[in-house]
Design a protein around this motif. Structure first.
Motif, PDB file in Angstrom:
ATOM      1  N   TRP A   1     128.831 -68.930 106.091  1.00  0.00           N
ATOM      2  CA  TRP A   1     130.213 -69.297 106.345  1.00  0.00           C
ATOM      3  C   TRP A   1     130.639 -67.824 106.883  1.00  0.00           C
ATOM      4  N   LYS A   2     131.883 -67.790 107.531  1.00  0.00           N
ATOM      5  CA  LYS A   2     132.699 -66.590 108.005  1.00  0.00           C
ATOM      6  C   LYS A   2     134.236 -67.085 108.262  1.00  0.00           C
ATOM      7  N   PRO A   3     134.995 -66.327 107.617  1.00  0.00           N
ATOM      8  CA  PRO A   3     136.488 -66.511 108.055  1.00  0.00           C
ATOM      9  C   PRO A   3     136.744 -66.689 109.357  1.00  0.00           C
ATOM     10  N   LYS A   4     137.911 -67.371 109.652  1.00  0.00           N
ATOM     11  CA  LYS A   4     138.280 -67.736 110.924  1.00  0.00           C
ATOM     12  C   LYS A   4     138.556 -66.328 111.611  1.00  0.00           C
ATOM     13  N   GLY A   5     138.207 -66.101 112.622  1.00  0.00           N
ATOM     14  CA  GLY A   5     138.459 -65.057 113.654  1.00  0.00           C
ATOM     15  C   GLY A   5     137.337 -63.811 113.169  1.00  0.00           C
ATOM     16  N   GLY A   6     136.710 -63.866 112.129  1.00  0.00           N
ATOM     17  CA  GLY A   6     135.664 -62.873 111.672  1.00  0.00           C
ATOM     18  C   GLY A   6     136.180 -61.891 110.761  1.00  0.00           C
ATOM     19  N   TYR A   7     137.655 -62.194 110.578  1.00  0.00           N
ATOM     20  CA  TYR A   7     138.075 -61.098 109.731  1.00  0.00           C
ATOM     21  C   TYR A   7     138.364 -61.590 108.333  1.00  0.00           C
ATOM     22  N   ASN A   8     138.018 -60.760 107.231  1.00  0.00           N
ATOM     23  CA  ASN A   8     138.000 -61.031 105.753  1.00  0.00           C
ATOM     24  C   ASN A   8     139.394 -60.811 105.344  1.00  0.00           C
ATOM     25  N   VAL A   9     140.037 -61.960 104.787  1.00  0.00           N
ATOM     26  CA  VAL A   9     141.419 -61.818 104.354  1.00  0.00           C
ATOM     27  C   VAL A   9     141.477 -62.105 102.764  1.00  0.00           C
ATOM     28  N   ALA A  10     141.933 -61.110 102.097  1.00  0.00           N
ATOM     29  CA  ALA A  10     141.947 -60.915 100.794  1.00  0.00           C
ATOM     30  C   ALA A  10     142.697 -62.225 100.120  1.00  0.00           C
ATOM     31  N   THR A  11     142.035 -62.635  98.987  1.00  0.00           N
ATOM     32  CA  THR A  11     142.530 -63.934  98.418  1.00  0.00           C
ATOM     33  C   THR A  11     143.935 -63.473  97.552  1.00  0.00           C
ATOM     34  N   ASP A  12     145.049 -64.428  97.825  1.00  0.00           N
ATOM     35  CA  ASP A  12     145.973 -63.895  97.051  1.00  0.00           C
ATOM     36  C   ASP A  12     146.134 -64.963  95.745  1.00  0.00           C
ATOM     37  N   GLY A  13     146.048 -63.948  94.692  1.00  0.00           N
ATOM     38  CA  GLY A  13     146.013 -64.842  93.474  1.00  0.00           C
ATOM     39  C   GLY A  13     144.955 -65.853  93.255  1.00  0.00           C
ATOM     40  N   ILE A  14     144.864 -67.095  93.195  1.00  0.00           N
ATOM     41  CA  ILE A  14     143.646 -67.833  92.858  1.00  0.00           C
ATOM     42  C   ILE A  14     143.675 -69.034  94.135  1.00  0.00           C
ATOM     43  N   ASP A  15     142.704 -69.185  95.000  1.00  0.00           N
ATOM     44  CA  ASP A  15     142.409 -70.292  95.755  1.00  0.00           C
ATOM     45  C   ASP A  15     141.230 -71.261  95.154  1.00  0.00           C
ATOM     46  N   ILE A  16     142.053 -72.537  95.025  1.00  0.00           N
ATOM     47  CA  ILE A  16     141.024 -73.460  94.321  1.00  0.00           C
ATOM     48  C   ILE A  16     140.749 -74.585  95.559  1.00  0.00           C
ATOM     49  N   LYS A  17     139.407 -74.717  95.551  1.00  0.00           N
ATOM     50  CA  LYS A  17     138.954 -75.977  96.476  1.00  0.00           C
ATOM     51  C   LYS A  17     137.910 -76.714  95.921  1.00  0.00           C
ATOM     52  N   ASP A  18     137.766 -77.866  96.254  1.00  0.00           N
ATOM     53  CA  ASP A  18     136.756 -78.999  95.518  1.00  0.00           C
ATOM     54  C   ASP A  18     135.283 -78.433  96.545  1.00  0.00           C
ATOM     55  N   VAL A  19     134.392 -78.559  95.661  1.00  0.00           N
ATOM     56  CA  VAL A  19     132.898 -78.229  95.990  1.00  0.00           C
ATOM     57  C   VAL A  19     132.080 -79.485  95.464  1.00  0.00           C
ATOM     58  N   ILE A  20     131.777 -80.230  96.476  1.00  0.00           N
ATOM     59  CA  ILE A  20     130.825 -81.232  96.067  1.00  0.00           C
ATOM     60  C   ILE A  20     129.302 -81.169  96.413  1.00  0.00           C
ATOM     61  N   VAL A  21     128.543 -81.252  95.285  1.00  0.00           N
ATOM     62  CA  VAL A  21     127.318 -80.931  95.174  1.00  0.00           C
ATOM     63  C   VAL A  21     126.486 -82.098  94.542  1.00  0.00           C
ATOM     64  N   ASN A  22     125.659 -82.859  95.235  1.00  0.00           N
ATOM     65  CA  ASN A  22     125.069 -83.976  94.684  1.00  0.00           C
ATOM     66  C   ASN A  22     125.802 -84.826  93.768  1.00  0.00           C
ATOM     67  N   GLU A  23     126.868 -85.240  94.462  1.00  0.00           N
ATOM     68  CA  GLU A  23     127.869 -86.226  93.738  1.00  0.00           C
ATOM     69  C   GLU A  23     128.575 -85.729  92.372  1.00  0.00           C
ATOM     70  N   VAL A  24     128.482 -84.273  92.283  1.00  0.00           N
ATOM     71  CA  VAL A  24     129.203 -83.553  91.228  1.00  0.00           C
ATOM     72  C   VAL A  24     130.345 -82.791  91.919  1.00  0.00           C
ATOM     73  N   VAL A  25     131.429 -82.978  91.310  1.00  0.00           N
ATOM     74  CA  VAL A  25     132.475 -82.132  91.939  1.00  0.00           C
ATOM     75  C   VAL A  25     132.945 -81.024  91.283  1.00  0.00           C
ATOM     76  N   PHE A  26     132.862 -79.805  91.754  1.00  0.00           N
ATOM     77  CA  PHE A  26     132.948 -78.250  90.997  1.00  0.00           C
ATOM     78  C   PHE A  26     134.774 -78.093  91.676  1.00  0.00           C
ATOM     79  N   ASP A  27     135.411 -77.922  90.815  1.00  0.00           N
ATOM     80  CA  ASP A  27     136.627 -77.016  91.195  1.00  0.00           C
ATOM     81  C   ASP A  27     136.439 -75.563  91.420  1.00  0.00           C
ATOM     82  N   GLY A  28     136.385 -75.381  92.571  1.00  0.00           N
ATOM     83  CA  GLY A  28     135.964 -73.860  92.919  1.00  0.00           C
ATOM     84  C   GLY A  28     137.129 -73.007  92.831  1.00  0.00           C
ATOM     85  N   TRP A  29     137.144 -72.168  91.897  1.00  0.00           N
ATOM     86  CA  TRP A  29     138.277 -71.226  91.716  1.00  0.00           C
ATOM     87  C   TRP A  29     138.055 -69.716  92.226  1.00  0.00           C
TER      88      TRP A  29
END
Length: 207
Positions: A165-193
């Protein structure tokens, strides 16, 4: 030997020689540094009083149900979060002291634990053991922490997409604070912080 007190001795684990004392009716190992109970302790089938107060015990073995004569189980001020359902099978139990443990029990507050009725707890354990009464909770917190510009966001993005995976435009943008996303692996949901990598933010968010 029927009565043994080993309290306040800095004991980290119970010696195996204890299992030979099959006539013990009282064992006091309070005020030590014990972190776990081996299942062999249940060979002391004549125990009536087991004092484990003020240790570092994290879990009670399921074999605890084999204490058919146990009347007083004292486990105050340990690190127990969950109780084995087999605890319900202690037929002779009269006293169960669970105070000052970080217990996770639905419908029981920490203040209620110190004064609950034994039967109320047993009813709770009965309900938990009834087939179909519980639903698996397949959700886990995934925390990605590290220095700046080491690829934390890219790692999380790759896990989510299942490929590079690469960020849009190919440029790395620094995370501001905390970015939380759901990650689903084999029916297990991870809160990705995804934590910001700057030193100050890492310091304040570390927990």
């Amino acid at each position: 030997l029927v009565d043994l007190a080993l309290r306040h001795n800095g004991i980290c684990s119970l010696p195996s020689c204890l299992w030979e004392l099959i006539n013990l009716t009282r064992l006091d190992v309070s005020l030590n540094k014990i972190e776990s109970l081996p299942s062999e302790i249940c060979s002391l089938s004549k125990l009536q009083i087991l004092d484990l107060n003020y240790n570092n015990i994290f879990v009670l073995p399921p074999e605890i149900s084999l204490f058919s004569n146990l009347q007083h189980l004292l486990i105050r001020s340990n690190s127990i979060c969950f109780l084995p359902l087999q605890l319900r099978n202690l037929k002779s139990i009269l006293t169960l002291d669970l105070r000052e443990n970080p217990l996770v029990l639905s419908n029981f507050t920490s203040s209620a634990i110190s004064g609950f009725k034994l039967q109320s707890l047993f009813n709770y354990l009965d309900a938990m053991s009834t087939e179909g009464s519980t639903t698996p909770y397949q959700r886990v917190k995934l925390m990605i922490v590290g220095n700046e510009n080491v690829g934390k966001t890219t790692l999380l993005g790759s896990i989510i997409s299942g490929k590079g995976w690469k960020p849009k435009g190919g440029y790395n943008v620094a995370t501001d604070g905390i970015d939380i996303k759901d990650v689903i692996v084999n029916e297990v949901v991870f809160d990705g912080w995804d934590f910001a990598g700057s030193f100050l933010r890492f310091f304040f968010f570390f927990f």
